[in-house]
Design a protein around this motif. Sequence first.
Motif, PDB file in Angstrom:
ATOM      1  N   MET A   1     -11.558  -5.080 150.811  1.00 28.34           N
ATOM      2  CA  MET A   1     -11.363  -6.419 150.297  1.00 28.34           C
ATOM      3  C   MET A   1      -9.741  -6.173 149.951  1.00 28.34           C
ATOM      4  SD  MET A   1     -12.533  -7.923 146.707  1.00 28.34           S
ATOM      5  CE  MET A   1     -11.862  -9.315 145.950  1.00 28.34           C
ATOM      6  N   ASN A   2      -9.027  -7.495 150.152  1.00 24.79           N
ATOM      7  CA  ASN A   2      -7.513  -7.645 149.707  1.00 24.79           C
ATOM      8  C   ASN A   2      -7.467  -7.616 148.278  1.00 24.79           C
ATOM      9  OD1 ASN A   2      -4.910  -7.888 150.533  1.00 24.79           O
ATOM     10  ND2 ASN A   2      -5.041  -9.875 151.235  1.00 24.79           N
ATOM     11  N   LYS A   3      -6.295  -6.786 148.057  1.00 24.17           N
ATOM     12  CA  LYS A   3      -5.895  -7.158 146.398  1.00 24.17           C
ATOM     13  C   LYS A   3      -4.618  -7.722 146.183  1.00 24.17           C
ATOM     14  CE  LYS A   3      -3.968  -2.557 146.603  1.00 24.17           C
ATOM     15  NZ  LYS A   3      -4.039  -1.145 145.940  1.00 24.17           N
ATOM     16  N   LEU A   4      -4.493  -8.026 144.941  1.00 28.62           N
ATOM     17  CA  LEU A   4      -3.146  -8.671 144.320  1.00 28.62           C
ATOM     18  C   LEU A   4      -2.575  -7.717 143.379  1.00 28.62           C
ATOM     19  CD1 LEU A   4      -1.974 -11.633 144.764  1.00 28.62           C
ATOM     20  CD2 LEU A   4      -2.775 -12.149 142.511  1.00 28.62           C
ATOM     21  N   VAL A   5      -1.320  -7.663 143.630  1.00 31.43           N
ATOM     22  CA  VAL A   5      -0.526  -6.901 143.101  1.00 31.43           C
ATOM     23  C   VAL A   5       0.686  -7.643 142.544  1.00 31.43           C
ATOM     24  CG1 VAL A   5       1.227  -4.745 142.887  1.00 31.43           C
ATOM     25  CG2 VAL A   5      -1.234  -4.818 144.319  1.00 31.43           C
ATOM     26  N   ILE A   6       0.959  -7.707 141.150  1.00 32.59           N
ATOM     27  CA  ILE A   6       2.063  -8.605 140.682  1.00 32.59           C
ATOM     28  C   ILE A   6       3.318  -7.906 141.018  1.00 32.59           C
ATOM     29  CG2 ILE A   6       3.218  -9.614 138.648  1.00 32.59           C
ATOM     30  CD1 ILE A   6       0.190 -11.102 139.344  1.00 32.59           C
ATOM     31  N   HIS A   7       4.114  -8.418 141.500  1.00 25.84           N
ATOM     32  CA  HIS A   7       5.852  -8.103 141.712  1.00 25.84           C
ATOM     33  C   HIS A   7       5.338  -7.298 143.317  1.00 25.84           C
ATOM     34  CE1 HIS A   7       6.553  -8.199 137.463  1.00 25.84           C
ATOM     35  NE2 HIS A   7       6.946  -9.315 138.161  1.00 25.84           N
ATOM     36  N   GLY A   8       4.074  -7.073 143.706  1.00 26.67           N
ATOM     37  CA  GLY A   8       4.195  -6.671 145.297  1.00 26.67           C
ATOM     38  C   GLY A   8       4.649  -7.610 146.255  1.00 26.67           C
ATOM     39  N   ILE A   9       5.113  -6.902 147.193  1.00 22.18           N
ATOM     40  CA  ILE A   9       5.853  -7.618 148.506  1.00 22.18           C
ATOM     41  C   ILE A   9       4.769  -7.874 149.385  1.00 22.18           C
ATOM     42  CG2 ILE A   9       7.481  -7.845 150.386  1.00 22.18           C
ATOM     43  CD1 ILE A   9       9.156  -6.539 148.374  1.00 22.18           C
ATOM     44  N   TYR A  10       4.354  -8.917 150.048  1.00 17.50           N
ATOM     45  CA  TYR A  10       3.534  -9.545 150.828  1.00 17.50           C
ATOM     46  C   TYR A  10       3.891  -9.972 152.158  1.00 17.50           C
ATOM     47  CZ  TYR A  10      -0.348  -8.612 147.547  1.00 17.50           C
ATOM     48  OH  TYR A  10      -1.179  -7.912 146.540  1.00 17.50           O
ATOM     49  N   ARG A  11       3.275  -9.755 153.262  1.00 15.83           N
ATOM     50  CA  ARG A  11       3.871 -10.210 154.536  1.00 15.83           C
ATOM     51  C   ARG A  11       2.656 -11.356 155.022  1.00 15.83           C
ATOM     52  NH1 ARG A  11       2.486  -9.706 160.109  1.00 15.83           N
ATOM     53  NH2 ARG A  11       4.600  -9.877 161.190  1.00 15.83           N
ATOM     54  N   TYR A  13       0.897 -13.753 157.645  1.00 18.76           N
ATOM     55  CA  TYR A  13       0.487 -13.439 159.127  1.00 18.76           C
ATOM     56  C   TYR A  13       1.409 -13.704 160.017  1.00 18.76           C
ATOM     57  CZ  TYR A  13      -1.713 -18.016 159.990  1.00 18.76           C
ATOM     58  OH  TYR A  13      -1.610 -19.325 160.093  1.00 18.76           O
ATOM     59  N   LYS A  14       2.189 -14.941 159.749  1.00 17.45           N
ATOM     60  CA  LYS A  14       3.348 -15.591 160.726  1.00 17.45           C
ATOM     61  C   LYS A  14       4.578 -14.637 160.644  1.00 17.45           C
ATOM     62  CE  LYS A  14       1.389 -20.153 160.842  1.00 17.45           C
ATOM     63  NZ  LYS A  14       1.478 -21.432 160.553  1.00 17.45           N
ATOM     64  N   GLY A  15       4.774 -13.628 159.678  1.00 15.29           N
ATOM     65  CA  GLY A  15       5.815 -12.818 159.726  1.00 15.29           C
ATOM     66  C   GLY A  15       6.866 -12.723 158.444  1.00 15.29           C
ATOM     67  N   ASP A  16       6.937 -13.915 157.790  1.00 13.29           N
ATOM     68  CA  ASP A  16       7.721 -13.786 156.451  1.00 13.29           C
ATOM     69  C   ASP A  16       7.286 -13.049 155.303  1.00 13.29           C
ATOM     70  OD1 ASP A  16       9.971 -15.367 157.353  1.00 13.29           O
ATOM     71  OD2 ASP A  16       8.927 -17.287 157.328  1.00 13.29           O
ATOM     72  N   TYR A  17       8.118 -12.676 154.356  1.00 13.22           N
ATOM     73  CA  TYR A  17       7.869 -11.634 153.428  1.00 13.22           C
ATOM     74  C   TYR A  17       8.080 -12.606 152.041  1.00 13.22           C
ATOM     75  CZ  TYR A  17       7.786  -7.926 156.538  1.00 13.22           C
ATOM     76  OH  TYR A  17       7.651  -7.241 157.468  1.00 13.22           O
ATOM     77  N   TYR A  18       7.068 -12.185 150.907  1.00  7.04           N
ATOM     78  CA  TYR A  18       6.982 -12.825 149.762  1.00  7.04           C
ATOM     79  C   TYR A  18       7.070 -11.854 148.669  1.00  7.04           C
ATOM     80  CZ  TYR A  18       6.164 -16.976 152.850  1.00  7.04           C
ATOM     81  OH  TYR A  18       6.410 -17.837 153.782  1.00  7.04           O
ATOM     82  N   ILE A  19       7.196 -12.322 147.208  1.00  7.85           N
ATOM     83  CA  ILE A  19       7.038 -11.245 146.312  1.00  7.85           C
ATOM     84  C   ILE A  19       6.128 -12.052 145.228  1.00  7.85           C
ATOM     85  CG2 ILE A  19       8.871 -11.925 145.070  1.00  7.85           C
ATOM     86  CD1 ILE A  19       9.137  -9.064 143.997  1.00  7.85           C
ATOM     87  N   ILE A  20       5.053 -11.615 144.723  1.00  5.48           N
ATOM     88  CA  ILE A  20       4.197 -12.168 143.785  1.00  5.48           C
ATOM     89  C   ILE A  20       5.021 -12.232 142.485  1.00  5.48           C
ATOM     90  CG2 ILE A  20       1.830 -12.065 142.871  1.00  5.48           C
ATOM     91  CD1 ILE A  20       2.246 -12.425 145.807  1.00  5.48           C
ATOM     92  N   GLU A  21       4.928 -13.363 142.000  1.00  5.79           N
ATOM     93  CA  GLU A  21       5.516 -13.363 140.565  1.00  5.79           C
ATOM     94  C   GLU A  21       4.529 -13.408 139.335  1.00  5.79           C
ATOM     95  OE1 GLU A  21       8.515 -13.442 140.022  1.00  5.79           O
ATOM     96  OE2 GLU A  21       9.791 -14.255 141.753  1.00  5.79           O
ATOM     97  N   ASP A  22       3.391 -14.006 139.517  1.00  7.76           N
ATOM     98  CA  ASP A  22       2.550 -13.884 138.710  1.00  7.76           C
ATOM     99  C   ASP A  22       1.183 -14.786 139.040  1.00  7.76           C
ATOM    100  OD1 ASP A  22       1.139 -13.440 136.035  1.00  7.76           O
ATOM    101  OD2 ASP A  22       2.865 -14.041 134.834  1.00  7.76           O
TER     102      ASP A  22
END
Length: 88
Positions: A1-11, A13-22
């Motif tokens: 299962m995929n997990k959510l991490v606050i302040h984690g950096i996610y990719r 599937y199309k390639g760009d990166y994002y940081i989870i704020e909250d």
Amino acid sequence: MNKLVIHGIYRHYKGDYYIIEDVATHSETGEELVIYRGLYNGEKFGQHHLCARPKAMFLEEISPEKCPKDHVQKYRFELQDIKSVAGH
């Protein structure tokens, strides 16, 4: 299962990166929304734009047919293991 991490950096599937704020709660429906920021300067939303997406959608699996051939991943957004260059 995929997990959510606050302040984690996610990719995505199309390639760009994002940081989870909250995670926020929709005031009318109670649905959990992931609040995340783009780590690039996009033409559509600008630099470091802030987005919200239902948590279930953020963590869902993506069909392999939708992924670019050279970037196959299981989930729509996947947590990245990015080490600090500062050595912390």
